[in-house]
Design a protein around this motif. Structure first.
Motif, mmCIF file in Angstrom:
data_model
loop_
_atom_site.group_PDB
_atom_site.id
_atom_site.type_symbol
_atom_site.label_atom_id
_atom_site.label_comp_id
_atom_site.label_asym_id
_atom_site.label_seq_id
_atom_site.Cartn_x
_atom_site.Cartn_y
_atom_site.Cartn_z
ATOM 1 N N ALA A 1 0.836 -1.205 0.000
ATOM 2 C CA ALA A 1 0.000 0.000 0.000
ATOM 3 C C ALA A 1 0.869 1.253 0.000
ATOM 4 O O ALA A 1 0.602 2.201 -0.749
ATOM 5 C CB ALA A 1 -0.935 -0.004 1.212
ATOM 6 N N ALA A 2 1.923 1.249 0.816
ATOM 7 C CA ALA A 2 2.814 2.413 0.878
ATOM 8 C C ALA A 2 3.496 2.645 -0.469
ATOM 9 O O ALA A 2 3.634 3.792 -0.910
ATOM 10 C CB ALA A 2 3.857 2.223 1.978
ATOM 11 N N THR B 1 -4.469 5.631 5.546
ATOM 12 C CA THR B 1 -3.705 6.857 5.334
ATOM 13 C C THR B 1 -2.233 6.634 5.666
ATOM 14 O O THR B 1 -1.865 5.646 6.308
ATOM 15 C CB THR B 1 -4.236 8.015 6.203
ATOM 16 O OG1 THR B 1 -3.970 7.713 7.579
ATOM 17 C CG2 THR B 1 -5.728 8.238 5.978
ATOM 18 N N GLU B 2 -1.428 7.593 5.238
ATOM 19 C CA GLU B 2 -0.003 7.533 5.559
ATOM 20 C C GLU B 2 0.200 7.491 7.072
ATOM 21 O O GLU B 2 1.128 6.844 7.566
ATOM 22 C CB GLU B 2 0.729 8.700 4.913
ATOM 23 C CG GLU B 2 0.176 10.052 5.308
ATOM 24 C CD GLU B 2 0.553 11.171 4.343
ATOM 25 O OE1 GLU B 2 1.305 10.945 3.387
ATOM 26 O OE2 GLU B 2 0.078 12.301 4.569
ATOM 27 N N LEU C 1 2.363 1.842 -3.449
ATOM 28 C CA LEU C 1 1.365 2.380 -4.380
ATOM 29 C C LEU C 1 1.061 3.846 -4.075
ATOM 30 O O LEU C 1 0.948 4.671 -4.990
ATOM 31 C CB LEU C 1 0.085 1.543 -4.313
ATOM 32 C CG LEU C 1 0.182 0.127 -4.867
ATOM 33 C CD1 LEU C 1 -1.049 -0.690 -4.463
ATOM 34 C CD2 LEU C 1 0.339 0.154 -6.374
ATOM 35 N N MET C 2 0.932 4.167 -2.786
ATOM 36 C CA MET C 2 0.647 5.546 -2.397
ATOM 37 C C MET C 2 1.814 6.457 -2.794
ATOM 38 O O MET C 2 1.601 7.562 -3.303
ATOM 39 C CB MET C 2 0.367 5.619 -0.892
ATOM 40 C CG MET C 2 -0.962 4.977 -0.506
ATOM 41 S SD MET C 2 -1.150 4.634 1.260
ATOM 42 C CE MET C 2 -1.203 6.278 1.931
ATOM 43 N N SER C 3 3.028 5.983 -2.585
ATOM 44 C CA SER C 3 4.208 6.770 -2.939
ATOM 45 C C SER C 3 4.291 6.982 -4.449
ATOM 46 O O SER C 3 4.545 8.098 -4.911
ATOM 47 C CB SER C 3 5.466 6.056 -2.437
ATOM 48 O OG SER C 3 6.620 6.766 -2.810
ATOM 49 N N ALA C 4 4.054 5.930 -5.214
ATOM 50 C CA ALA C 4 4.116 6.036 -6.681
ATOM 51 C C ALA C 4 3.071 7.009 -7.213
ATOM 52 O O ALA C 4 3.332 7.736 -8.181
ATOM 53 C CB ALA C 4 3.938 4.656 -7.320
ATOM 54 N N ARG C 5 1.913 7.031 -6.595
ATOM 55 C CA ARG C 5 0.835 7.927 -7.031
ATOM 56 C C ARG C 5 0.906 9.299 -6.373
ATOM 57 O O ARG C 5 0.137 10.187 -6.697
ATOM 58 C CB ARG C 5 -0.525 7.315 -6.707
ATOM 59 C CG ARG C 5 -0.842 6.061 -7.465
ATOM 60 C CD ARG C 5 -1.697 6.376 -8.693
ATOM 61 N NE ARG C 5 -2.196 5.169 -9.293
ATOM 62 C CZ ARG C 5 -3.425 4.703 -9.142
ATOM 63 N NH1 ARG C 5 -4.305 5.350 -8.403
ATOM 64 N NH2 ARG C 5 -3.780 3.592 -9.732
#
Length: 131
Positions: free
Chosen positions: A23-24, A49-50, A26-30
């Motif tokens: 998840a982290a 959330t982060e 994917l969140m970082s890439a986006r």
């Protein structure tokens, strides 16, 4: 101005079995601070959330084995696209969070963040004067 004018309609979704590291990543890439977690077995829509990931790592938990379902907020406050930005900001301030999942007719329509609201409220930046 309304939530529909500020919200992101491109939404990162993850499943309950994703690891926190997945998840982290994917969140970082986006370049987003939250993901919608779709978990039909646990009642539907949640948010990761982060801060949730940071709290887990801070507790010494392994992001390669921890699953999103264990860290997902499921008592989500949802916004409507017809809310004003003032209503959204008020809900965020009252609840102590920075993201709202936007529902339209029961379906996820977007996410609005504090950053989205600030972008709408802040005057356009002018170039710095030459020295």
């Amino acid at each position: 101005m309304l939530v529909r004018d500020a919200m992101s309609t491109v939404i990162l979704t993850v499943g309950p079995a994703h690891t926190l590291r997945q998840a982290a990543a994917l969140m970082s890439a986006r370049r987003v601070g939250a993901a919608v977690v779709l978990d039909p077995d646990a009642g539907g829509i949640g948010i990761l959330t982060e801060r949730d990931i940071l709290n887990s790592v801070g507790l010494g938990q392994n992001p390669d084995t921890e699953r999103t379902h264990a860290h997902t907020t499921t008592d989500v406050v949802f916004a409507a696209p017809t809310w004003t930005l003032e209503q959204a900001a008020g809900a965020m301030a009252h609840g102590g969070f920075r993201h709202l999942v936007v529902l339209d007719r029961g379906e996820v329509a977007g996410i609005v963040s504090v950053r989205d609201i600030i972008r709408c409220w802040a005057p356009a930046r002018e170039p710095a004067p030459a020295l």
